[in-house]
Design a protein around this motif. Structure first.
Motif, PDB file in Angstrom:
ATOM      1  N   GLN A 157     -14.189   5.508  -7.821  1.00 45.90           N
ATOM      2  CA  GLN A 157     -13.607   4.238  -8.264  1.00 45.90           C
ATOM      3  C   GLN A 157     -12.226   4.448  -8.882  1.00 45.90           C
ATOM      4  OE1 GLN A 157     -16.795   5.030  -8.866  1.00 45.90           O
ATOM      5  NE2 GLN A 157     -18.027   3.357  -8.035  1.00 45.90           N
ATOM      6  N   GLY A 158     -12.050   5.556  -9.598  1.00 39.97           N
ATOM      7  CA  GLY A 158     -10.754   5.828 -10.241  1.00 39.97           C
ATOM      8  C   GLY A 158      -9.643   5.964  -9.211  1.00 39.97           C
ATOM      9  N   PRO A 159      -9.802   6.885  -8.235  1.00 37.73           N
ATOM     10  CA  PRO A 159      -8.787   7.002  -7.180  1.00 37.73           C
ATOM     11  C   PRO A 159      -8.582   5.691  -6.402  1.00 37.73           C
ATOM     12  CG  PRO A 159     -10.193   8.931  -7.180  1.00 37.73           C
ATOM     13  CD  PRO A 159     -10.765   7.985  -8.195  1.00 37.73           C
ATOM     14  N   ASP A 160      -9.669   4.953  -6.143  1.00 40.01           N
ATOM     15  CA  ASP A 160      -9.526   3.664  -5.448  1.00 40.01           C
ATOM     16  C   ASP A 160      -8.573   2.751  -6.218  1.00 40.01           C
ATOM     17  OD1 ASP A 160     -11.292   4.327  -3.477  1.00 40.01           O
ATOM     18  OD2 ASP A 160     -12.999   3.240  -4.341  1.00 40.01           O
ATOM     19  N   TYR A 161      -8.809   2.696  -7.529  1.00 39.68           N
ATOM     20  CA  TYR A 161      -8.008   1.800  -8.365  1.00 39.68           C
ATOM     21  C   TYR A 161      -6.544   2.240  -8.383  1.00 39.68           C
ATOM     22  CZ  TYR A 161      -5.978  -0.282 -12.517  1.00 39.68           C
ATOM     23  OH  TYR A 161      -5.132  -0.933 -13.381  1.00 39.68           O
ATOM     24  N   ILE A 162      -6.304   3.537  -8.532  1.00 38.20           N
ATOM     25  CA  ILE A 162      -4.927   4.030  -8.623  1.00 38.20           C
ATOM     26  C   ILE A 162      -4.177   3.765  -7.317  1.00 38.20           C
ATOM     27  CG2 ILE A 162      -3.524   6.122  -8.843  1.00 38.20           C
ATOM     28  CD1 ILE A 162      -5.687   7.141 -10.818  1.00 38.20           C
ATOM     29  N   HIS A 163      -4.840   4.043  -6.199  1.00 42.13           N
ATOM     30  CA  HIS A 163      -4.190   3.784  -4.909  1.00 42.13           C
ATOM     31  C   HIS A 163      -3.896   2.294  -4.746  1.00 42.13           C
ATOM     32  CE1 HIS A 163      -3.153   3.952  -0.720  1.00 42.13           C
ATOM     33  NE2 HIS A 163      -4.146   3.144  -0.396  1.00 42.13           N
ATOM     34  N   ALA A 164      -4.897   1.466  -5.097  1.00 42.62           N
ATOM     35  CA  ALA A 164      -4.709   0.018  -4.960  1.00 42.62           C
ATOM     36  C   ALA A 164      -3.535  -0.452  -5.826  1.00 42.62           C
ATOM     37  CB  ALA A 164      -5.992  -0.714  -5.356  1.00 42.62           C
ATOM     38  N   LEU A 165      -3.447   0.114  -7.023  1.00 39.55           N
ATOM     39  CA  LEU A 165      -2.372  -0.281  -7.939  1.00 39.55           C
ATOM     40  C   LEU A 165      -1.005   0.077  -7.360  1.00 39.55           C
ATOM     41  CD1 LEU A 165      -2.158  -1.185 -11.137  1.00 39.55           C
ATOM     42  CD2 LEU A 165      -1.306   1.150 -11.325  1.00 39.55           C
ATOM     43  N   LEU A 166      -0.904   1.297  -6.801  1.00 42.88           N
ATOM     44  CA  LEU A 166       0.393   1.761  -6.297  1.00 42.88           C
ATOM     45  C   LEU A 166       0.868   0.935  -5.106  1.00 42.88           C
ATOM     46  CD1 LEU A 166      -0.001   5.617  -6.657  1.00 42.88           C
ATOM     47  CD2 LEU A 166       1.526   4.125  -7.948  1.00 42.88           C
ATOM     48  N   VAL A 167      -0.065   0.439  -4.316  1.00 43.42           N
ATOM     49  CA  VAL A 167       0.350  -0.367  -3.155  1.00 43.42           C
ATOM     50  C   VAL A 167       0.179  -1.862  -3.443  1.00 43.42           C
ATOM     51  CG1 VAL A 167      -0.225   1.482  -1.531  1.00 43.42           C
ATOM     52  CG2 VAL A 167      -1.939  -0.268  -2.055  1.00 43.42           C
ATOM     53  N   GLY A 168      -0.147  -2.205  -4.691  1.00 46.13           N
ATOM     54  CA  GLY A 168      -0.507  -3.595  -5.012  1.00 46.13           C
ATOM     55  C   GLY A 168       0.610  -4.436  -5.600  1.00 46.13           C
ATOM     56  N   TYR A 169       1.869  -3.964  -5.517  1.00 46.30           N
ATOM     57  CA  TYR A 169       2.973  -4.769  -6.057  1.00 46.30           C
ATOM     58  C   TYR A 169       3.304  -5.897  -5.086  1.00 46.30           C
ATOM     59  CZ  TYR A 169       3.812  -1.505  -9.845  1.00 46.30           C
ATOM     60  OH  TYR A 169       3.676  -0.751 -10.983  1.00 46.30           O
ATOM     61  N   GLU A 170       3.429  -7.108  -5.614  1.00 50.26           N
ATOM     62  CA  GLU A 170       3.706  -8.278  -4.779  1.00 50.26           C
ATOM     63  C   GLU A 170       4.605  -9.232  -5.545  1.00 50.26           C
ATOM     64  OE1 GLU A 170      -0.124 -10.134  -4.321  1.00 50.26           O
ATOM     65  OE2 GLU A 170      -0.674  -8.799  -2.668  1.00 50.26           O
TER      66      GLU A 170
END
Lengths: 424, 283
Positions: free
Chosen positions: B173-186
């Protein structure tokens, strides 16, 4: 610890020693010759599993202490030092942190087994109460242990739980300052928790000795709840119980290893990998899973003092179960109504645990109140009344009769072959 | 036969009960109003998961060239770069990395602090001397230390997923969240008022994050021909962060498998021994 020992030393050196301190005879009568009911099921292996977990926690804990630093500026990094730099430190630390959860899983199963089979009833009241004391000591030990890594959840958990004591009128604030060793959760708190976390397991070990002693005086209960009446009803502890317990323990270790090696952080909180920060409160402060039912009860009561008393009351009530259960029949197997209420109560406990992990708002609070009331009603209303109104099923005359009756037809070969075992 | 039956039911029931009991422990770090990050494929997931060394090396490059200018990693040492189970740089390579940094040492015999090239035993130098300095340079927000960050982030899985995770061993879950955050700028949606100095991120709790989008396509030049895209950078640096947070993950899973084999064989032997011992005793 039961009766006189039949141990006859042969070797002259052992004879010499035994006549001065009959230690081997004590071990022999307690763990070799000790008569154990022949019909014990695998739920009875959890006593042995718990002893194993206590030893496991003490050994891994002693090694952790060699590398841990109890200071607010160093504690978090010293735990990470164990995880990174100490040889197999990650293994020892994960054994200890997951071992605590395994200890609680085993103790809950052990307690549920006692409640189902009426193991608290005369003459086992003292045995039961000693067990409740061990459980209380375990809760205190685990709580203080969780504070030691000095992560966010360590700090805020300690703050929330110690603050509970401020609810007591007049003496509350003084107790809290005394617990803290100051005016907030700080270095003095960490130091005393560390000291007590090292002390309490040895107190647990002491009460475990009393618990085992009491067990060996009154003998084990068994699934029928009928006391052994003849030598035919029992088998010697070794090899029968020893091998069965060993098998149970190794199965439990497989379960333990699953968490330890593959999902070691599943039972913990991600927030505890953030160093403690008194200025930043986590979004949700949640205790370890084994406290969640009590946490739900604490928050179910709108009044702080009432909540604290309810929470402690939920444990205190266990001490009185031997007298709250009025049924003459010991084992739940022969109590059709009790059986149903027992499983409802288990579901209520799990439900409370789930609610404890949820934020205290809206429907969760209402559900928490209903389940809290039911939890207490089970002990204070249902158990006393059941004994009066329930019509129990016929209880077998003896353990052997129950065993042979059960095996009739299913395993004809073994029927009648009840290898009479000589009692100790 | 009856023995086998009772054996099975007595073993399965505690498992079921316990499974219910554990689930209650699911971390409850709620990301209020934020969508659940999608589950990604990670090489280090599952019982036989291992780190992809090339990915860790690329992740290190991203960390070093981009993240490390604001984020510290104070538990990370140069020597870790060459240790087994990591990016597997040679000792000479790790030494070269260490020497490219100036590290403060001292005091010397004259009582002065001095700078010298880094050594393998040195910790990764922090970009700011203290938290206050880090906040002052970052609009009041403290860029979190990377040392344990991949294990310090999660999202609520919810019922029944958190129970299923026990059996599938999903712990990423930790890596999922970090990856999502890094590509989650909108771009912020209509009507969302972004506070001064904050940026909109789909996966950040509350959506207003102080960190500007840290990395974008083509920013880091890879030498192994991997795609130079935001998505790839993000996956690489996330894997690197996971390794930094759990450097002995590979050893843990390898030893775990050996222990499991041992315990299962041992349990089998005990089971048949127990059967033999109890053969003539109905129970």
């Amino acid at each position: 610890m039961s009766g006189h020992s039949t141990f006859e030393p042969k070797h002259p050196a052992l004879k010499w020693f035994e006549s001065r301190l009959p230690l081997v005879g004590l071990i022999h009568s307690s763990f070799v010759a000790y008569p154990t009911p022949r019909n014990l099921n695998y739920w009875w292996t959890f006593g042995g599993i718990l002893s194993l977990m206590l030893v496991c926690q003490i050994l891994s804990g002693v090694v952790l202490v060699m590398h841990y630093t109890p200071h607010i500026t160093l504690a978090f990094d010293s735990v990470e030092h164990i995880m990174r730099d100490v040889s197999y430190g990650w293994l020892i630390r994960y054994i200890h942190s997951n071992g605590a959860s395994m200890f609680f899983i085993a103790v809950y199963i052990h307690m549920f087994r006692g409640l189902y089979y009426g193991s608290y009833k005369a003459p086992r009241e003292v045995l039961w109460i000693l067990g409740c004391i061990i459980y209380l000591l375990m809760m205190a030990t685990a709580f203080m242990g969780y504070v030691l890594p000095w992560g966010q959840m360590s700090f805020w958990g300690a703050t929330v739980i110690t603050n509970l004591f401020s609810a007591f009128p007049v003496v509350g604030p003084t107790i809290v300052e005394w617990l803290w060793g100051g005016f907030s959760v700080d270095n003095a708190t960490l130091n005393r928790f560390f000291s007590l976390h090292y002390l309490l397991p040895f107190m647990i070990a002491g009460v475990v000795v009393l618990h085992v002693w009491a067990l060996h005086v009154v003998g084990q209960n068994n699934p029928t709840g009928v006391e052994p009446k003849s030598a035919k009803d029992t088998v010697p502890f070794t090899p029968y119980a020893t091998i069965k317990d060993a098998f149970g323990m190794v199965c439990f270790l497989i379960f333990f290893a699953w968490f330890l090696f593959y999902i070691p952080n599943y039972l913990g909180h991600a927030d505890n990998y953030i160093p403690a920060n008194p200025l930043v409160t986590p979004a949700h402060i949640v205790p370890e899973w084994y406290y969640l039912p009590f946490y739900a009860m604490l928050r179910a009561v709108p009044d702080k003092l009432g909540g604290v008393l309810t929470m402690f009351g939920a444990i205190i009530v266990l001490f009185f179960v031997p007298w709250l259960d009025t049924s003459k029949v010991r084992s739940g197997v022969y109590r059709p109504l009790f059986k149903q209420f027992f499983w409802i109560w288990i579901a209520v406990c799990i439900g409370l645990g789930w609610l404890g992990s949820k934020p205290a708002e809206g429907g969760y609070v209402i559900a928490g109140r209903i389940l809290t009331i039911y939890y207490f009603a089970h002990f204070l209303i249902i158990l006393p009344l059941l004994g009066l109104f329930e019509k129990p099923k016929a209880v077998p005359a003896s353990i052997t009769e129950a065993v042979l009756g059960k095996n009739k037809g299913a395993a004809p070969a073994s029927a009648g072959v009840s290898a009479p075992q000589t009692k100790g | 036969m009856s023995t086998t039956m009772s054996f099975r039911s007595t073993l399965l029931r505690p498992l079921a009960v316990a499974a219910l009991a554990f689930g209650l422990a699911a971390p409850a770090l709620a990301a209020e109003g934020a969508p659940k990050p999608p589950r990604e494929e990670w090489s280090f997931a599952g019982p036989f998961g291992t780190f992809d060394q090339a990915q860790l090396q690329r992740g290190f490059q991203v960390f070093k060239e981009v993240c490390a200018s604001c984020h510290a990693a104070h538990l990370f040492s140069f020597r870790n770069l060459a240790q087994p189970g990591g990016p597997s740089f040679s000792e000479a390579q790790a030494k070269a990395v260490a020497e490219s940094y100036q590290v403060q040492d001292g005091p010397n015999d004259a009582g002065d602090m001095f700078d010298r090239p880094g050594r393998l035993s040195d910790r990764w130098p922090s970009p700011f001397p203290n938290e206050q300095a880090a906040r002052a340079s970052n609009g009041g927000a403290y860029p979190p230390d990377f040392s344990t960050l991949a294990k310090a982030r999660t999202y609520e899985v919810g019922f029944p997923g958190f129970l299923i995770d026990i059996f599938t061993q999903y712990q990423e879950q930790g890596p999922d969240y970090i990856h999502a955050l890094l590509v989650g700028y909108e771009e912020p949606p209509e009507g969302f008022t972004l506070p001064e100095g904050a940026h909109y991120n789909k996966y950040f709790p509350g959506h207003a994050i102080k960190m500007p989008q840290p990395i974008s396509d083509g920013q880091v030049t890879y030498s192994d021909g991997s795609p130079e895209t935001l998505d790839q950078y993000s996956r690489d640096v996330t894997a690197f962060m996971m390794w930094m947070a759990e450097p002995h993950l590979e050893a843990r899973k390898r030893i775990g498998f050996q222990v499991m084999i041992f315990l299962i064989i041992f349990a089998g032997l005990l089971y048949f021994t127990k059967k033999k011992v109890w053969k003539d005793v109905a129970h």
